[in-house]
Scaffold this active site. Structure first.
Site, PDB file in Angstrom:
ATOM      1  N   ALA A  11       0.876  -1.178   0.000  1.00 14.59           N
ATOM      2  CA  ALA A  11       0.000   0.000   0.000  1.00 14.59           C
ATOM      3  C   ALA A  11       0.916   1.232   0.000  1.00 14.59           C
ATOM      4  CB  ALA A  11      -0.920  -0.045   1.212  1.00 14.59           C
ATOM      5  N   MET A  13       2.586   3.062   2.086  1.00 15.07           N
ATOM      6  CA  MET A  13       3.836   3.069   2.852  1.00 15.07           C
ATOM      7  C   MET A  13       4.839   2.063   2.293  1.00 15.07           C
ATOM      8  SD  MET A  13       3.875   5.376   5.203  1.00 15.07           S
ATOM      9  CE  MET A  13       5.105   4.862   6.396  1.00 15.07           C
ATOM     10  N   GLY A  14       4.390   0.843   2.082  1.00 18.66           N
ATOM     11  CA  GLY A  14       5.283  -0.207   1.603  1.00 18.66           C
ATOM     12  C   GLY A  14       5.825   0.103   0.215  1.00 18.66           C
ATOM     13  N   ARG A  33      -0.168  -9.348  -0.832  1.00 14.51           N
ATOM     14  CA  ARG A  33      -1.208 -10.378  -0.820  1.00 14.51           C
ATOM     15  C   ARG A  33      -1.980 -10.372  -2.139  1.00 14.51           C
ATOM     16  NH1 ARG A  33      -5.967  -9.814   3.518  1.00 14.51           N
ATOM     17  NH2 ARG A  33      -6.174  -7.859   2.388  1.00 14.51           N
ATOM     18  N   SER A 128       8.460   7.001  10.855  1.00 16.25           N
ATOM     19  CA  SER A 128       7.658   8.220  10.889  1.00 16.25           C
ATOM     20  C   SER A 128       7.921   9.078   9.668  1.00 16.25           C
ATOM     21  CB  SER A 128       7.963   9.028  12.143  1.00 16.25           C
ATOM     22  OG  SER A 128       7.247  10.243  12.093  1.00 16.25           O
ATOM     23  N   LYS A 183       8.347   5.059  18.930  1.00 17.36           N
ATOM     24  CA  LYS A 183       7.472   5.600  17.868  1.00 17.36           C
ATOM     25  C   LYS A 183       6.122   6.016  18.467  1.00 17.36           C
ATOM     26  CE  LYS A 183       5.741   6.627  13.793  1.00 17.36           C
ATOM     27  NZ  LYS A 183       4.442   6.176  13.551  1.00 17.36           N
ATOM     28  N   HIS A 186       6.600   9.217  20.283  1.00 16.77           N
ATOM     29  CA  HIS A 186       6.743  10.238  19.238  1.00 16.77           C
ATOM     30  C   HIS A 186       5.366  10.732  18.808  1.00 16.77           C
ATOM     31  CE1 HIS A 186       6.376  11.243  14.973  1.00 16.77           C
ATOM     32  NE2 HIS A 186       7.573  11.797  15.046  1.00 16.77           N
ATOM     33  N   ASN A 187       4.465   9.805  18.548  1.00 14.84           N
ATOM     34  CA  ASN A 187       3.130  10.199  18.102  1.00 14.84           C
ATOM     35  C   ASN A 187       2.361  10.937  19.191  1.00 14.84           C
ATOM     36  OD1 ASN A 187       3.969   8.692  15.911  1.00 14.84           O
ATOM     37  ND2 ASN A 187       1.972   7.784  15.556  1.00 14.84           N
ATOM     38  N   GLU A 190       3.585  14.322  19.175  1.00 15.84           N
ATOM     39  CA  GLU A 190       3.019  14.971  17.987  1.00 15.84           C
ATOM     40  C   GLU A 190       1.601  15.490  18.291  1.00 15.84           C
ATOM     41  OE1 GLU A 190       3.308  12.511  14.371  1.00 15.84           O
ATOM     42  OE2 GLU A 190       1.205  12.941  14.019  1.00 15.84           O
ATOM     43  N   TYR A 191       0.805  14.686  18.964  1.00 19.40           N
ATOM     44  CA  TYR A 191      -0.544  15.129  19.359  1.00 19.40           C
ATOM     45  C   TYR A 191      -0.446  16.387  20.226  1.00 19.40           C
ATOM     46  CZ  TYR A 191      -3.331  10.892  18.151  1.00 19.40           C
ATOM     47  OH  TYR A 191      -4.003   9.884  17.527  1.00 19.40           O
ATOM     48  N   LYS A 261      -5.965   7.881  15.101  1.00 20.19           N
ATOM     49  CA  LYS A 261      -5.827   6.468  14.752  1.00 20.19           C
ATOM     50  C   LYS A 261      -5.447   5.608  15.946  1.00 20.19           C
ATOM     51  CE  LYS A 261      -4.716   6.431   9.840  1.00 20.19           C
ATOM     52  NZ  LYS A 261      -3.560   6.218   8.944  1.00 20.19           N
ATOM     53  N   ARG A 447      -7.010   9.134  52.801  1.00 19.62           N
ATOM     54  CA  ARG A 447      -6.922   7.692  52.540  1.00 19.62           C
ATOM     55  C   ARG A 447      -6.764   6.918  53.843  1.00 19.62           C
ATOM     56  NH1 ARG A 447      -2.702   5.898  50.056  1.00 19.62           N
ATOM     57  NH2 ARG A 447      -3.721   4.176  48.983  1.00 19.62           N
ATOM     58  N   HIS A 453      -5.174   3.364  55.066  1.00 18.75           N
ATOM     59  CA  HIS A 453      -4.133   3.053  54.067  1.00 18.75           C
ATOM     60  C   HIS A 453      -2.727   3.442  54.541  1.00 18.75           C
ATOM     61  CE1 HIS A 453      -6.937   1.605  51.148  1.00 18.75           C
ATOM     62  NE2 HIS A 453      -7.618   2.734  51.139  1.00 18.75           N
TER      63      HIS A 453
HETATM   64  P1  NBP Z   1      -2.565  -0.178   5.348  1.00 22.87           P
HETATM   65  O1  NBP Z   1      -2.407  -0.014   6.799  1.00 22.87           O
HETATM   66  O2  NBP Z   1      -3.769   0.394   4.701  1.00 22.87           O
HETATM   67  O3  NBP Z   1      -2.474  -1.743   4.991  1.00 22.87           O
HETATM   68  C1  NBP Z   1      -2.684  -2.201   3.679  1.00 22.87           C
HETATM   69  C2  NBP Z   1      -1.747  -3.344   3.360  1.00 22.87           C
HETATM   70  O4  NBP Z   1      -1.917  -4.424   4.283  1.00 22.87           O
HETATM   71  C3  NBP Z   1      -2.004  -3.914   1.974  1.00 22.87           C
HETATM   72  O5  NBP Z   1      -0.774  -4.257   1.397  1.00 22.87           O
HETATM   73  C4  NBP Z   1      -2.831  -5.138   2.284  1.00 22.87           C
HETATM   74  O6  NBP Z   1      -2.788  -6.113   1.291  1.00 22.87           O
HETATM   75  C5  NBP Z   1      -2.143  -5.626   3.520  1.00 22.87           C
HETATM   76  N1  NBP Z   1      -2.898  -6.622   4.290  1.00 22.87           N
HETATM   77  C6  NBP Z   1      -4.013  -6.503   5.038  1.00 22.87           C
HETATM   78 BR1  NBP Z   1      -4.970  -4.970   5.234  1.00 22.87          BR
HETATM   79  N2  NBP Z   1      -4.393  -7.629   5.625  1.00 22.87           N
HETATM   80  C7  NBP Z   1      -3.494  -8.547   5.236  1.00 22.87           C
HETATM   81  C8  NBP Z   1      -3.342  -9.929   5.500  1.00 22.87           C
HETATM   82  N3  NBP Z   1      -4.182 -10.581   6.311  1.00 22.87           N
HETATM   83  N4  NBP Z   1      -2.313 -10.576   4.916  1.00 22.87           N
HETATM   84  C9  NBP Z   1      -1.471  -9.922   4.101  1.00 22.87           C
HETATM   85  N5  NBP Z   1      -1.548  -8.603   3.826  1.00 22.87           N
HETATM   86  C10 NBP Z   1      -2.547  -7.922   4.378  1.00 22.87           C
HETATM   87  O7  NBP Z   1      -1.270   0.374   4.570  1.00 22.87           O
HETATM   88  P2  NBP Z   1      -0.383   1.688   4.814  1.00 22.87           P
HETATM   89  O8  NBP Z   1      -1.213   2.899   5.024  1.00 22.87           O
HETATM   90  O9  NBP Z   1       0.610   1.663   3.713  1.00 22.87           O
HETATM   91  O10 NBP Z   1       0.366   1.398   6.186  1.00 22.87           O
HETATM   92  C11 NBP Z   1       1.190   0.264   6.398  1.00 22.87           C
HETATM   93  C12 NBP Z   1       1.664   0.243   7.819  1.00 22.87           C
HETATM   94  O11 NBP Z   1       2.460   1.404   8.049  1.00 22.87           O
HETATM   95  C13 NBP Z   1       0.546   0.310   8.844  1.00 22.87           C
HETATM   96  O12 NBP Z   1       0.885  -0.490   9.940  1.00 22.87           O
HETATM   97  C14 NBP Z   1       0.505   1.748   9.243  1.00 22.87           C
HETATM   98  O13 NBP Z   1      -0.014   1.937  10.542  1.00 22.87           O
HETATM   99  C15 NBP Z   1       1.969   2.106   9.157  1.00 22.87           C
HETATM  100  N6  NBP Z   1       2.258   3.516   8.980  1.00 22.87           N
HETATM  101  C16 NBP Z   1       1.497   4.275   8.158  1.00 22.87           C
HETATM  102  C17 NBP Z   1       1.804   5.618   7.980  1.00 22.87           C
HETATM  103  C18 NBP Z   1       0.985   6.455   7.064  1.00 22.87           C
HETATM  104  O14 NBP Z   1       1.230   7.677   7.004  1.00 22.87           O
HETATM  105  N7  NBP Z   1       0.045   5.888   6.306  1.00 22.87           N
HETATM  106  C19 NBP Z   1       2.888   6.171   8.634  1.00 22.87           C
HETATM  107  C20 NBP Z   1       3.665   5.375   9.439  1.00 22.87           C
HETATM  108  C21 NBP Z   1       3.340   4.057   9.593  1.00 22.87           C
HETATM  109  P3  NBP Z   1      -3.854  -6.116   0.084  1.00 22.87           P
HETATM  110  O15 NBP Z   1      -3.333  -5.139  -0.918  1.00 22.87           O
HETATM  111  O16 NBP Z   1      -3.853  -7.505  -0.410  1.00 22.87           O
HETATM  112  O17 NBP Z   1      -5.184  -5.684   0.665  1.00 22.87           O
END
Ligand code: NBP
Length: 477
Positions: A11, A13-14, A33, A128, A183, A186-187, A190-191, A261, A447, A453
């Site tokens: 997604a 991030m990855g 997946r 982050s 982390k 950190h958040n 941030e809040y 979140k 107390r 106490h």
């Molecule tokens: P998401 O948190 O929206 O997760 C989506 C990903 O998880 C997709 O690749 C999805 O695969 C996969 N997935 C799920 Br949902 N269930 C699964 C399962 N049972 N088996 C395998 N894969 C599975 O993505 P993101 O927003 O990119 O965030 C990724 C991580 O990074 C999270 O933990 C998030 O908290 C953290 N993070 C996010 C940010 C930000 O700014 N967004 C910042 C820092 C950290 P699919 O494509 O097959 O559905």
């Protein structure tokens, strides 16, 4: 080809993290997946570097050179466990799984323990900086074994943000869940930063009577001084933005209900467990929660209270300077509380976290990046056993200089009926810490009265109980 690193979970991030590794010259195995995401990544960004697209878990693992470095970027919680269960049986001792999601540190501790039994390193890693950070350089907070950092650290250093002095914004934070814990805090910080900025804005709006555009200019000015930071910078951008549809300030057309979140809430929950007073962070979490109670707010609109009346031009200018002082002093307090929580977590779990190193890696890439963090690092460098940031001479001096204005701002807020829970909680923390005597003595008396106490005395060792229902003589307990 064999890949030096693999990323599963593509997604936002990855995908961006995988591109960041590839752009830095690493061969990156990619897997998701749903395989269409993998194909899309390679089709769209394949030209940026060397990607190895893997459709199956087996292919993915086979594509990695040993020791395998496998990054998971999936939704935190059950999906992370599902992915671990899928990949762990395919791995060999010495391989490592790097979880870059926002996992709860307790989950990370459990996963690390379970995988350690198989000889697999589990590196819970806080990342982050959102999607932009993931692509261009995030602040990275890896936990896990010291051993795992050797083959992994240099790669993380390469893709991480760099601070102004060029230092990579990554360090081995500590064992098992230390990275995700840091982390989390950190958040929370941030809040608190965002809440304090929000209060400063509201006071400038209601008490000084300034427009959002004018307040944006003030934030721009503040951003050239000691408050220089990413959040102050984007605040000016948001406040000066005008809604195209209505021509109104953007901030006036957004529904005033803040969402969250969960990592800020965790910071407070864990602080309660550890017995650490993070009142500023807690007020920030509560303020978001209060904002979301639309019906309650609607039902309360008619309650009595002053209507803020704007100051005249000269008074407003003085007030604006005071707000800067209040914001800065409150910021020192919220960082003091956040670092206290990290120190307490470190002591509780035996992590031996270097607080100066933590502040150093927050200087770039992450949302709370700020010039201010250099000063925190300097404080811990000068005295690694600093009991509290408030004990640092520089911070103590700055708060001393700010406190009259800080108090005046809260007087104005109170008189004019503008809620400033973050500023108020920060000042209450400061005043309580420096108090000669606290009403906790009375609490102990109560107390002892209703629950036997017991209490300790200022003049003698031991525990005591007063026979409240009898002749009120004192007994050693
Ligand atoms: P998401 O948190 O929206 O997760 C989506 C990903 O998880 C997709 O690749 C999805 O695969 C996969 N997935 C799920 Br949902 N269930 C699964 C399962 N049972 N088996 C395998 N894969 C599975 O993505 P993101 O927003 O990119 O965030 C990724 C991580 O990074 C999270 O933990 C998030 O908290 C953290 N993070 C996010 C940010 C930000 O700014 N967004 C910042 C820092 C950290 P699919 O494509 O097959 O559905």
């Amino acid at each position: 080809t064999s890949a030096q690193i693999g990323v599963t979970g593509l997604a936002v991030m990855g995908r961006n993290l995988a591109r960041n590794f590839a752009r830095n010259g690493y061969t990156v195995a990619v897997h998701n997946r749903t395989a269409t995401r993998t194909r899309e990544l390679v089709a769209e960004f394949g030209h940026e570097g060397d990607f190895v697209a893997a459709e199956t878990a087996k292919e993915f693992v086979a594509a990695l050179e040993r020791p395998r470095r496998l990054v998971i970027m999936v939704k935190a919680g059950d999906p992370t466990d599902a992915v671990i269960q899928e990949f762990a049986p395919l791995l060999e001792p010495g391989d490592m799984i790097i979880d870059g999601g926002n996992a709860h540190f307790a989950d990370t501790r459990r996963r690390e323990r379970e995988l350690r039994e198989q000889g697999i390193h589990f590196v819970g890693t806080g990342i982050s900086g959102g999607e932009e950070g993931a692509l261009h350089g995030p602040s990275i907070m890896p936990g896990g074994s010291k051993e795992s950092y050797e083959p992994l650290g240099p790669m993380l250093e390469k893709i991480s943000a760099k601070a102004q002095d060029g230092a990579p914004c990554v360090t081995h934070v500590g064992p098992d869940g230390a990275g995700h814990f840091v982390k989390m805090v950190h958040n929370g910080i941030e809040y608190a930063d965002m809440q304090l900025i929000g209060e400063a804005y509201q006071l400038l709006r209601d008490v000084a009577g300034y427009s959002p555009a004018r307040i944006a200019d003030i934030f721009r000015t503040w951003n050239t001084g000691r408050l220089d930071s990413y959040l102050i910078e984007i605040t000016a951008e948001v406040l000066s933005h005008v809604d195209a549809a209505t021509g109104k300030p953007f901030v006036d057309v957004v529904v005033d209900q803040a969402e969250q979140k969960g990592t800020g809430r965790w910071t407070v929950q864990i602080a309660l467990d550890l017995g650490v007073p993070v009142s500023g962070i807690a007020e920030a979490v509560f303020a978001r929660s209060l904002s979301g109670h639309a019906a309650l707010r609607e039902a309360s609109r008619g309650l009595a209270g002053p209507k803020p009346a704007a100051l005249d031009e000269a008074e407003a200018a003085v007030f604006a300077d005071r707000v800067e002082q209040a914001l800065y002093a409150s910021k020192i307090v919220s960082y003091t509380q956040g670092f206290h929580e990290i120190a307490a977590g470190s002591a509780e779990y035996g992590w031996d976290i270097d607080l100066g190193a933590v502040s150093a890696i927050w200087r770039g890439g992450c949302i709370i990046r700020a010039a201010f963090l250099d000063r925190i690092r300097a404080a811990y460098d000068a005295r690694p056993d600093l009991p509290s940031l408030l004990s640092d001479e520089t911070f103590a001096r700055e708060i001393a200089a700010a406190q009259d204005d800080w108090r005046e701002v809260l007087v104005a807020a109170t008189r004019q009926g503008v809620a400033a829970p973050g500023f108020a909680a920060a000042l209450a923390y400061y005043d309580a810490l420096r108090a000669e005597r606290l009403p906790a003595a009375l609490t102990q008396g109560q107390r002892d009265f209703f629950g036997a106490h017991t209490y300790r005395r200022v003049d003698r060792d031991g525990s005591f109980h007063t026979l409240w229902g009898g002749d009120r003589s004192e007994a050693s307990a």
